[in-house]
Design an enzyme around this catalytic site. Structure first.
Site, PDB file in Angstrom:
ATOM      1  CB  THR A  87     -31.362 -18.173 -29.411  1.00  0.00           C
ATOM      2  OG1 THR A  87     -32.587 -18.089 -28.664  1.00  0.00           O
ATOM      3  CG2 THR A  87     -31.160 -19.599 -29.873  1.00  0.00           C
ATOM      4  CE  LYS A 119     -28.934 -10.114 -20.828  1.00  0.00           C
ATOM      5  NZ  LYS A 119     -28.519 -10.912 -21.985  1.00  0.00           N
ATOM      6  CG  PHE A 120     -39.146  -9.990 -22.160  1.00  0.00           C
ATOM      7  CD1 PHE A 120     -39.800  -9.446 -23.249  1.00  0.00           C
ATOM      8  CD2 PHE A 120     -38.824 -11.339 -22.188  1.00  0.00           C
ATOM      9  CE1 PHE A 120     -40.143 -10.232 -24.350  1.00  0.00           C
ATOM     10  CE2 PHE A 120     -39.165 -12.129 -23.285  1.00  0.00           C
ATOM     11  CZ  PHE A 120     -39.820 -11.570 -24.358  1.00  0.00           C
ATOM     12  CB  THR A 126     -44.710  -3.074 -23.137  1.00  0.00           C
ATOM     13  OG1 THR A 126     -45.418  -1.835 -23.058  1.00  0.00           O
ATOM     14  CG2 THR A 126     -43.747  -3.037 -24.300  1.00  0.00           C
ATOM     15  CE1 TYR A 240     -16.503 -14.542 -21.331  1.00  0.00           C
ATOM     16  CE2 TYR A 240     -14.529 -13.318 -21.954  1.00  0.00           C
ATOM     17  CZ  TYR A 240     -15.794 -13.800 -22.255  1.00  0.00           C
ATOM     18  OH  TYR A 240     -16.333 -13.540 -23.484  1.00  0.00           O
TER      19      TYR A 240
HETATM   20  O1  S5P Z   1     -24.766 -10.759 -17.094  1.00  0.00           O
HETATM   21  C1  S5P Z   1     -24.835 -11.300 -18.196  1.00  0.00           C
HETATM   22  C2  S5P Z   1     -26.028 -11.877 -18.651  1.00  0.00           C
HETATM   23  C3  S5P Z   1     -26.034 -12.535 -19.878  1.00  0.00           C
HETATM   24  S1  S5P Z   1     -27.454 -13.390 -20.328  1.00  0.00           S
HETATM   25  N1  S5P Z   1     -23.729 -11.396 -18.982  1.00  0.00           N
HETATM   26  C4  S5P Z   1     -23.735 -12.021 -20.206  1.00  0.00           C
HETATM   27  O2  S5P Z   1     -22.681 -12.082 -20.849  1.00  0.00           O
HETATM   28  N2  S5P Z   1     -24.909 -12.563 -20.691  1.00  0.00           N
HETATM   29  C5  S5P Z   1     -24.982 -13.189 -22.045  1.00  0.00           C
HETATM   30  O3  S5P Z   1     -24.112 -14.316 -22.070  1.00  0.00           O
HETATM   31  C6  S5P Z   1     -24.539 -12.270 -23.179  1.00  0.00           C
HETATM   32  O4  S5P Z   1     -25.644 -11.590 -23.741  1.00  0.00           O
HETATM   33  C7  S5P Z   1     -23.922 -13.259 -24.191  1.00  0.00           C
HETATM   34  O5  S5P Z   1     -24.940 -13.772 -25.021  1.00  0.00           O
HETATM   35  C8  S5P Z   1     -23.394 -14.403 -23.309  1.00  0.00           C
HETATM   36  C9  S5P Z   1     -21.916 -14.333 -23.011  1.00  0.00           C
HETATM   37  O6  S5P Z   1     -21.173 -14.497 -24.180  1.00  0.00           O
HETATM   38  P1  S5P Z   1     -19.569 -14.660 -24.160  1.00  0.00           P
HETATM   39  O7  S5P Z   1     -19.197 -14.664 -25.622  1.00  0.00           O
HETATM   40  O8  S5P Z   1     -18.997 -13.484 -23.431  1.00  0.00           O
HETATM   41  O9  S5P Z   1     -19.289 -15.978 -23.468  1.00  0.00           O
END
Ligand code: S5P
Length: 291
Positions: A87, A119-120, A126, A240
């Site tokens: 989420t 992603k803290f 904090t 991708y």
């Molecule tokens: O390097 C990252 C790390 C994360 S957590 N690249 C990313 O894309 N994400 C997360 O993965 C991003 O915040 C999003 O929620 C998900 C990729 O979504 P998509 O629609 O591109 O598959």
């Protein structure tokens, strides 16, 4: 099997930190998720590997939708096919605590873990507050969250300080060791130091957000975003890989898929398709006697 596990531990210990960027030479013996569930002691790693082996899925869906109803509908539709729902709770326009309770009920119904992709990235003091306070009180409902390591060990210690007697050992942390976006600023040295932090804090850190296998410790789980049916990208520098390439060639454990699933006409069908491909790639990566 006992012999195999011992052999892999010995092998893994010798190769705990392996060079980032550039592939880890694949270990001669790869353990199944079921074997890793038996081996790993952290309750969240154990639970995750158990779910993966039982439901036969190494798919996490990224629920990047913006209303409560969209999130719940998506979670219910893809629930049977996922080990984890990721989420971004801060993009939900009508967030309320009822959403958290309904999400937890769906996680119980379908047997998946909830991963808040927060992603803290701040100093320890904090992030303790960000994890436990405010509108979202993430520590109360997310089995897993994640952190950048730009501030060093303080971010891990600060999040750990946010756990209480009830949540201690019931929460796992993932470290962002690599990112999927083009021209990101993470260097090989940063990745390497992040791997070392993960091993040092392994009573809380259960694995990595990464683009390839980084550690031979069988209890460290590798979770990879930037996955789509075709090798492609978007117009904001997302990159991708295909599910089979991420699992089979890059050696990751779990794929994260967002738009490829939640934008599909039939979300359940799309989740099943990604699950089937990713699971087959995992099976193909196992030694013959483990399948
Ligand atoms: O390097 C990252 C790390 C994360 S957590 N690249 C990313 O894309 N994400 C997360 O993965 C991003 O915040 C999003 O929620 C998900 C990729 O979504 P998509 O629609 O591109 O598959």
């Amino acid at each position: 099997m006992l012999f195999m596990i011992l052999f892999t531990i010995i092998l893994g210990l010798g190769m705990l930190t392996t060079p980032a960027h550039g592939h880890v030479p694949s270990a001669p013996v790869k353990l199944s998720f079921a074997e890793r569930a038996t081996l790993c002691t952290h309750p969240i790693s154990k639970k995750l590997f158990t779910i993966m082996a039982g439901k036969q899925t190494n798919l996490a869906v990224s629920a990047d939708v913006t209303t409560k109803q969209q999130l719940l509908t998506l979670a219910d539709a893809v629930g049977p096919y996922i080990c984890m729902l990721k989420t971004h709770i801060d993009i939900i326009n009508d967030f309320d605590w009822d959403l958290v309770e309904q999400l937890q009920a769906l996680a119980d119904k379908h047997n998946f873990l909830i991963f808040e992709d927060r992603k803290f990235a701040d100093i320890g003091n904090t992030v303790t507050h960000q994890y436990t306070q405010g509108v979202h009180r993430i520590v109360e409902w997310a089995h897993i969250t994640n952190a950048h390591t730009v501030s060093g060990p303080s971010v891990i210690e600060g999040l750990y300080a946010g756990l209480n007697d009830h949540t201690k050992n019931q929460r796992g942390l993932l470290l962002l060791a690599q990112m999927s976006s083009k021209e990101n600023l993470i260097s090989a040295e940063y990745t390497q130091k992040t791997i070392q932090l993960a091993h040092h804090y392994s009573d809380f850190v259960i694995g990595f957000i990464c683009q390839e296998q980084l550690s031979n410790d069988p209890c460290m789980i590798h979770i990879t975003p930037g996955v789509h049916l075709s090798k492609s990208g978007d117009d904001l520098k997302q990159q991708y890989n295909t599910p089979a390439y991420a699992i089979g060639t890059l050696g990751t454990d779990i794929i994260i898929v967002g738009r490829g699933i939640y934008q599909a006409f039939d979300q359940a069908q799309a989740a099943k398709q990604y699950r089937d491909i990713a699971w087959q790639a995992y099976l193909d990566s196992l030694p013959p006697f483990d399948k």
